[in-house]
Design a protein around this motif. Structure first.
Motif, PDB file in Angstrom:
ATOM      1  N   ARG A 530      55.329 -22.807  12.606  1.00 36.79           N
ATOM      2  CA  ARG A 530      54.588 -23.667  11.376  1.00 36.79           C
ATOM      3  C   ARG A 530      53.433 -23.087  10.970  1.00 36.79           C
ATOM      4  NH1 ARG A 530      53.777 -28.549  13.781  1.00 36.79           N
ATOM      5  NH2 ARG A 530      55.792 -29.380  13.406  1.00 36.79           N
ATOM      6  N   GLN A 531      52.445 -22.754  11.972  1.00 36.79           N
ATOM      7  CA  GLN A 531      50.987 -22.278  11.455  1.00 36.79           C
ATOM      8  C   GLN A 531      51.520 -20.961  10.750  1.00 36.79           C
ATOM      9  OE1 GLN A 531      48.424 -21.193  14.638  1.00 36.79           O
ATOM     10  NE2 GLN A 531      46.644 -20.973  13.368  1.00 36.79           N
ATOM     11  N   LEU A 532      52.143 -19.819  11.305  1.00 35.67           N
ATOM     12  CA  LEU A 532      52.497 -18.788  10.551  1.00 35.67           C
ATOM     13  C   LEU A 532      53.085 -18.887   9.300  1.00 35.67           C
ATOM     14  CD1 LEU A 532      52.756 -15.612  10.670  1.00 35.67           C
ATOM     15  CD2 LEU A 532      54.985 -15.803  11.983  1.00 35.67           C
ATOM     16  N   ARG A 533      54.016 -19.970   9.031  1.00 39.63           N
ATOM     17  CA  ARG A 533      54.610 -20.260   7.868  1.00 39.63           C
ATOM     18  C   ARG A 533      53.371 -20.511   6.700  1.00 39.63           C
ATOM     19  NH1 ARG A 533      55.183 -24.662   5.083  1.00 39.63           N
ATOM     20  NH2 ARG A 533      56.891 -24.794   3.586  1.00 39.63           N
ATOM     21  N   ASN A 534      52.541 -21.480   7.032  1.00 37.01           N
ATOM     22  CA  ASN A 534      51.387 -22.043   6.131  1.00 37.01           C
ATOM     23  C   ASN A 534      50.378 -20.874   6.006  1.00 37.01           C
ATOM     24  OD1 ASN A 534      52.624 -24.440   6.185  1.00 37.01           O
ATOM     25  ND2 ASN A 534      51.559 -25.243   7.995  1.00 37.01           N
ATOM     26  N   THR A 535      50.194 -19.972   7.160  1.00 37.05           N
ATOM     27  CA  THR A 535      49.287 -19.047   6.998  1.00 37.05           C
ATOM     28  C   THR A 535      49.735 -17.853   5.898  1.00 37.05           C
ATOM     29  OG1 THR A 535      48.233 -19.168   8.925  1.00 37.05           O
ATOM     30  CG2 THR A 535      48.139 -16.833   8.076  1.00 37.05           C
ATOM     31  N   MET A 536      50.941 -17.504   5.868  1.00 37.26           N
ATOM     32  CA  MET A 536      51.437 -16.555   4.854  1.00 37.26           C
ATOM     33  C   MET A 536      51.595 -17.304   3.517  1.00 37.26           C
ATOM     34  SD  MET A 536      51.648 -13.997   6.600  1.00 37.26           S
ATOM     35  CE  MET A 536      52.474 -13.020   5.299  1.00 37.26           C
ATOM     36  N   ASP A 537      52.031 -18.551   3.318  1.00 35.04           N
ATOM     37  CA  ASP A 537      51.920 -19.217   2.103  1.00 35.04           C
ATOM     38  C   ASP A 537      50.518 -19.141   1.584  1.00 35.04           C
ATOM     39  OD1 ASP A 537      52.490 -20.672  -0.195  1.00 35.04           O
ATOM     40  OD2 ASP A 537      52.826 -22.534   0.849  1.00 35.04           O
ATOM     41  N   SER A 538      49.405 -19.362   2.285  1.00 30.10           N
ATOM     42  CA  SER A 538      48.246 -19.394   1.996  1.00 30.10           C
ATOM     43  C   SER A 538      47.743 -18.008   1.361  1.00 30.10           C
ATOM     44  CB  SER A 538      47.228 -20.082   2.842  1.00 30.10           C
ATOM     45  OG  SER A 538      45.707 -19.772   2.547  1.00 30.10           O
ATOM     46  N   ALA A 539      48.019 -16.930   2.256  1.00 29.11           N
ATOM     47  CA  ALA A 539      47.609 -15.472   1.921  1.00 29.11           C
ATOM     48  C   ALA A 539      48.285 -15.106   0.590  1.00 29.11           C
ATOM     49  CB  ALA A 539      48.132 -14.839   3.082  1.00 29.11           C
ATOM     50  N   VAL A 540      49.315 -15.295   0.285  1.00 28.51           N
ATOM     51  CA  VAL A 540      50.107 -15.114  -0.915  1.00 28.51           C
ATOM     52  C   VAL A 540      49.284 -15.650  -1.929  1.00 28.51           C
ATOM     53  CG1 VAL A 540      52.230 -15.275  -2.349  1.00 28.51           C
ATOM     54  CG2 VAL A 540      52.079 -14.766   0.229  1.00 28.51           C
ATOM     55  N   VAL A 541      48.982 -16.783  -2.111  1.00 22.76           N
ATOM     56  CA  VAL A 541      48.078 -17.500  -3.233  1.00 22.76           C
ATOM     57  C   VAL A 541      46.585 -16.710  -3.074  1.00 22.76           C
ATOM     58  CG1 VAL A 541      47.160 -19.431  -3.791  1.00 22.76           C
ATOM     59  CG2 VAL A 541      49.497 -19.717  -2.946  1.00 22.76           C
ATOM     60  N   MET A 542      46.121 -16.667  -2.317  1.00 23.14           N
ATOM     61  CA  MET A 542      44.645 -16.319  -1.935  1.00 23.14           C
ATOM     62  C   MET A 542      44.609 -14.660  -2.328  1.00 23.14           C
ATOM     63  SD  MET A 542      43.147 -19.029  -1.649  1.00 23.14           S
ATOM     64  CE  MET A 542      41.603 -18.577  -1.743  1.00 23.14           C
ATOM     65  N   ALA A 543      45.349 -13.857  -2.035  1.00 25.05           N
ATOM     66  CA  ALA A 543      45.299 -12.382  -2.218  1.00 25.05           C
ATOM     67  C   ALA A 543      44.828 -12.226  -3.684  1.00 25.05           C
ATOM     68  CB  ALA A 543      46.472 -11.804  -1.834  1.00 25.05           C
ATOM     69  N   ALA A 544      43.480 -11.335  -4.080  1.00 29.80           N
ATOM     70  CA  ALA A 544      42.998 -11.098  -5.064  1.00 29.80           C
ATOM     71  C   ALA A 544      43.979 -10.095  -5.808  1.00 29.80           C
ATOM     72  CB  ALA A 544      41.500 -10.851  -5.004  1.00 29.80           C
ATOM     73  N   GLY A 545      44.318  -9.008  -5.166  1.00 27.02           N
ATOM     74  CA  GLY A 545      45.027  -7.933  -5.732  1.00 27.02           C
ATOM     75  C   GLY A 545      46.504  -7.813  -5.088  1.00 27.02           C
ATOM     76  N   ASP A 546      47.230  -6.605  -5.174  1.00 23.96           N
ATOM     77  CA  ASP A 546      48.473  -6.572  -4.683  1.00 23.96           C
ATOM     78  C   ASP A 546      48.524  -6.083  -3.162  1.00 23.96           C
ATOM     79  OD1 ASP A 546      49.504  -6.704  -7.218  1.00 23.96           O
ATOM     80  OD2 ASP A 546      49.404  -4.770  -7.806  1.00 23.96           O
ATOM     81  N   GLU A 547      47.200  -6.296  -2.615  1.00 27.08           N
ATOM     82  CA  GLU A 547      47.532  -6.228  -1.055  1.00 27.08           C
ATOM     83  C   GLU A 547      46.929  -7.214  -0.401  1.00 27.08           C
ATOM     84  OE1 GLU A 547      47.019  -2.164   1.371  1.00 27.08           O
ATOM     85  OE2 GLU A 547      44.956  -3.002   0.640  1.00 27.08           O
ATOM     86  N   ILE A 548      47.486  -8.020   0.412  1.00 25.21           N
ATOM     87  CA  ILE A 548      47.011  -8.846   1.508  1.00 25.21           C
ATOM     88  C   ILE A 548      45.873  -8.344   2.472  1.00 25.21           C
ATOM     89  CG2 ILE A 548      47.343 -10.696   2.991  1.00 25.21           C
ATOM     90  CD1 ILE A 548      49.992 -11.075   1.735  1.00 25.21           C
ATOM     91  N   LEU A 549      44.784  -8.732   2.309  1.00 28.56           N
ATOM     92  CA  LEU A 549      43.784  -8.315   3.678  1.00 28.56           C
ATOM     93  C   LEU A 549      43.380  -9.265   4.474  1.00 28.56           C
ATOM     94  CD1 LEU A 549      41.165  -6.991   0.831  1.00 28.56           C
ATOM     95  CD2 LEU A 549      42.899  -5.555   1.931  1.00 28.56           C
ATOM     96  N   PRO A 550      42.970  -9.039   5.745  1.00 26.35           N
ATOM     97  CA  PRO A 550      42.362  -9.689   6.587  1.00 26.35           C
ATOM     98  C   PRO A 550      41.752 -11.163   6.232  1.00 26.35           C
ATOM     99  CG  PRO A 550      42.268  -7.510   7.377  1.00 26.35           C
ATOM    100  CD  PRO A 550      42.515  -7.794   5.927  1.00 26.35           C
ATOM    101  N   THR A 551      40.731 -10.767   5.128  1.00 27.51           N
ATOM    102  CA  THR A 551      40.012 -12.036   4.697  1.00 27.51           C
ATOM    103  C   THR A 551      40.910 -13.121   4.137  1.00 27.51           C
ATOM    104  OG1 THR A 551      39.624 -10.603   2.860  1.00 27.51           O
ATOM    105  CG2 THR A 551      37.878 -10.540   4.695  1.00 27.51           C
ATOM    106  N   ASP A 552      41.852 -12.814   3.593  1.00 24.33           N
ATOM    107  CA  ASP A 552      42.922 -13.824   2.907  1.00 24.33           C
ATOM    108  C   ASP A 552      43.518 -14.564   3.856  1.00 24.33           C
ATOM    109  OD1 ASP A 552      42.411 -12.616   0.427  1.00 24.33           O
ATOM    110  OD2 ASP A 552      43.833 -11.222   0.849  1.00 24.33           O
ATOM    111  N   PHE A 553      43.238 -14.568   5.222  1.00 24.21           N
ATOM    112  CA  PHE A 553      43.978 -15.446   6.166  1.00 24.21           C
ATOM    113  C   PHE A 553      43.041 -16.794   6.541  1.00 24.21           C
ATOM    114  CE2 PHE A 553      46.117 -11.317   7.369  1.00 24.21           C
ATOM    115  CZ  PHE A 553      47.451 -11.699   6.783  1.00 24.21           C
ATOM    116  N   GLY A 554      43.589 -17.748   6.599  1.00 27.25           N
ATOM    117  CA  GLY A 554      42.454 -18.896   6.892  1.00 27.25           C
ATOM    118  C   GLY A 554      43.166 -19.143   8.706  1.00 27.25           C
ATOM    119  N   LEU A 555      42.804 -18.254   9.355  1.00 27.28           N
ATOM    120  CA  LEU A 555      43.001 -18.208  10.812  1.00 27.28           C
ATOM    121  C   LEU A 555      41.772 -18.800  11.450  1.00 27.28           C
ATOM    122  CD1 LEU A 555      44.874 -14.979  11.379  1.00 27.28           C
ATOM    123  CD2 LEU A 555      45.902 -17.382  10.992  1.00 27.28           C
TER     124      LEU A 555
END
Length: 615
Positions: A530-555
């Motif tokens: 459940r946490q992994l699913r929500n983390t990926m959902d949040s990262a897709v929204v928060m990523a500023a460019g076309d690449e997801i960076l570690p700072t985009d994760f709310g871990l």
């Protein structure tokens, strides 16, 4: 005037005709939102679009992965002509025109046919014509009509696909009335009635339904029977001696119309009564079928929106072992206790057990015991009678009654009150129970699957959970490994959730940076899947460019206490399970990791009721 249709001539749904609306773009594909839905895995969700432009019909491919072909040639876009053959995956559709009478205007001439009989229609069963039976020989036909209607209703109850309902209904009308033409007009998304299917499916000159008659019955809300002297009627009807048209009404609006024509002989009053009654049954079945299609489409949209998967995802040794146990447990009728950390997928395991069991055609009800107030626990689970307590203004069937002959999943079973546990134990032992405030016994046949993320043995020692109920529930016990112990499954789930959410958010070019993937694979995931699913959902929204960076994760660690208990038996069991997980169930290897002998480990497996791996 003519109307365009697409007919499936190869593939599913075979022989289904789809009327085309020249006012909108009609989507073709396997997605539930398409106007023309085809059941073919080689088709894309939205494969192609058909539309009318500048007086001509055109088809346009929507970037499908397998392409669209017209008359054998692969196309990006092409004009369509009568009889053209469209290939989508393994499905072939024929584009054709059918003739329909032009619409009449309010100032236009009325029907010139003689009105023989009409009958007011509605959406309720009372719309059927009462077919009384006398005692004379003349009433034998009426008796046969009643028998035919009864058999039609029984067969319609077993159908859920609108196309199957249409096929059966028109075939019965054609056979019973000996009509020359039988057809159905159905409302498109804009509310316009268009030909859906006509029997016989002959040449263009044969497939003609009177638009004027359709408009008349729709406006009046009545079934109409008109007779005509051939070659003196209006438009389409001049070719037929008799015509009956019945509106199909659902929720006070006309959603379709059934046409029945004879070319030579005239209908009888018994024919009219039968057609009206059969049309009422067909209309109700079609409305139910359309609702079923809409519900299925809505369900698929919800699943797609929330990234809910019906199957257990994972190929690690621990998950393969769990899937194997599920298949074996499913064939039994005993209770199952599913244990695992929060977010590990306990409800998915319950659904997998239900789907693989002989009860899979019966309901599966899921109840979170922790979400039910303690004073309402018994009422919700076992039902109550009106007046049993303040606020009980009507009888209520509890979850056990609603799940009768099916499966009931009780999540967070450790939160159930002791009074509720006593009733649950009686049910599991095969005894009837009394709803709250009732003197009548209720007996149900329900398979119970319980789940908890707590140590029920500890609750038993604290006298907060009945020991006899614990042993009754744990006939079969399944342990779901936490995500951190599932090795390669983390990467698999990362890819699955990333692919889902970037499509949902319209960010198809988004990808994970290597350092971000490394961080996900090394994280300990206290909230599991459940946490992994929500983390990926949040990262897709928060990523500023076309690449997801570690700072985009709310871990973030939320202060989970590692030593939540100091009981030695608790940690001994956890260490044994951890060793078995790391060794893939190999007892000798696990005993080496633990620093104990194999014989000692086997004794501990037995005493702790841990499933013993095959040797």
């Amino acid at each position: 005037m003519t109307s365009a249709i697409l007919t499936v001539i190869r593939g599913e749904p075979l022989h289904r005709s789809f009327p085309l609306n020249d006012q909108i773009e009609m989507k073709i594909g396997r997605g539930g939102s398409c106007d023309v839905v085809i059941d073919d895995p080689l088709a894309s969700r939205v494969h192609a679009i058909v539309s009318r432009q500048r007086g001509s019909w055109m088809i346009r491919d929507c970037g499908s992965r397998n392409g669209t072909r017209v008359n054998g040639s692969k196309i990006d876009a092409a004009n369509l002509g009568d009889g053209d053959r469209i290939r989508i995956g393994n499905c072939d559709l024929r584009f054709s025109f059918i003739s329909i009478a032009g619409p009449s205007t309010p100032a236009g001439p009325p029907l010139s046919q003689t009105l023989v009989q009409d009958y007011a229609m509605g959406s309720e069963p009372e719309s059927m014509v009462p077919l009384s039976i006398g005692s004379g020989v003349a009433d034998t036909k009426r008796q046969q009509d009643l028998l035919d209607l009864f058999q039609l209703s029984i067969r319609l109850l077993g159908l859920t696909e609108p196309s199957a309902v249409t096929d059966l209904g028109l075939d019965v009308l054609m056979a019973r009335t000996h009509a020359h033409v039988v057809g159905l007009m159905w409302a498109d998304p804009a509310g316009t009635l268009l030909p859906q299917r006509v029997i016989p499916p002959g040449g263009e000159g044969e497939i003609m339904l009177s638009r004027k008659l359709t408009e008349l019955v729709s406006r009046e809300g009545k079934a109409i029977w008109v007779k005509n002297e051939k070659n003196r009627g209006d438009g389409v009807l001049k070719r037929h001696a008799d015509a009956i048209c019945v509106p199909l009404i659902d929720d006070a609006r006309t959603v379709g119309a059934i046409h029945v024509y004879r070319e030579n002989n005239q209908f009888s009053e018994a024919d009219f009564d039968f057609i009206v009654s059969a049309a009422s049954l067909i209309g109700s079945a079609l409305a139910r079928g359309q609702q079923q299609v809409e519900l299925q489409s809505s369900r698929q949209r919800l699943i797609a929106k929330n990234a809910v998967f019906d199957e257990l995802l994972g190929e690690s040794p621990a998950m393969l072992n769990l899937k194997d146990k599920i298949q074996r447990v499913a064939n039994s009728n005993g209770c199952v206790l599913v244990r695992g950390e929060s977010g590990s997928g306990k409800e998915l395991v319950a659904r997998a057990i239900h789907r693989a069991s002989p009860r899979n055609h019966r309901p599966l009800l899921c109840v979170n015991c922790a979400a039910i107030p303690a004073d309402l626990m018994e009422s919700q689970l076992f039902g109550h009678k009106r007046g049993a307590f303040t606020g009980a203004d009507k009888d209520h069937a509890g979850w056990f009654q609603q799940a009768d002959t099916g499966t009931l999943f009780l999540d967070e079973i450790g939160e159930m009150t002791l009074e509720g546990q006593a009733k649950l134990l009686r049910i599991l032992e095969g005894h009837p129970f009394h709803p709250v405030g009732s003197t009548s016994e209720v007996k149900v046949d329900v398979r119970v699957i319980a789940a908890t993320n707590r140590d029920l043995k500890e609750l038993v020692r604290e006298k907060r959970f009945r020991e006899d109920l614990f042993y009754r529930l744990s006939v079969f016990e399944l342990w779901i490994p936490p995500l951190r112990e599932r090795g390669p499954d983390i990467g698999l789930l990362v890819d699955i959730f990333l692919d889902h959410f970037r499509k949902q958010r319209g960010r198809n070019r988004l990808h994970l940076s290597p350092i971000a993937r490394k961080k996900l694979l090394e994280y300990h995931w206290p909230g599991n899947v459940r946490q992994l699913r929500n983390t990926m959902d949040s990262a897709v929204v928060m990523a500023a460019g076309d690449e997801i960076l570690p700072t985009d994760f709310g871990l973030h660690d939320v202060g989970v206490q590692v030593f939540d208990t100091l009981r030695l038996d608790h940690w001994e069991e956890k260490l044994i399970r951890e060793a078995l997980g790391r060794s893939g169930g190999n007892v000798p290897e696990a005993s080496e990791l633990l620093g104990i002998s194999r014989a000692t480990l086997y004794r501990k497996l037995e005493s702790m009721n841990i499933s013993r791996p095959d040797r």
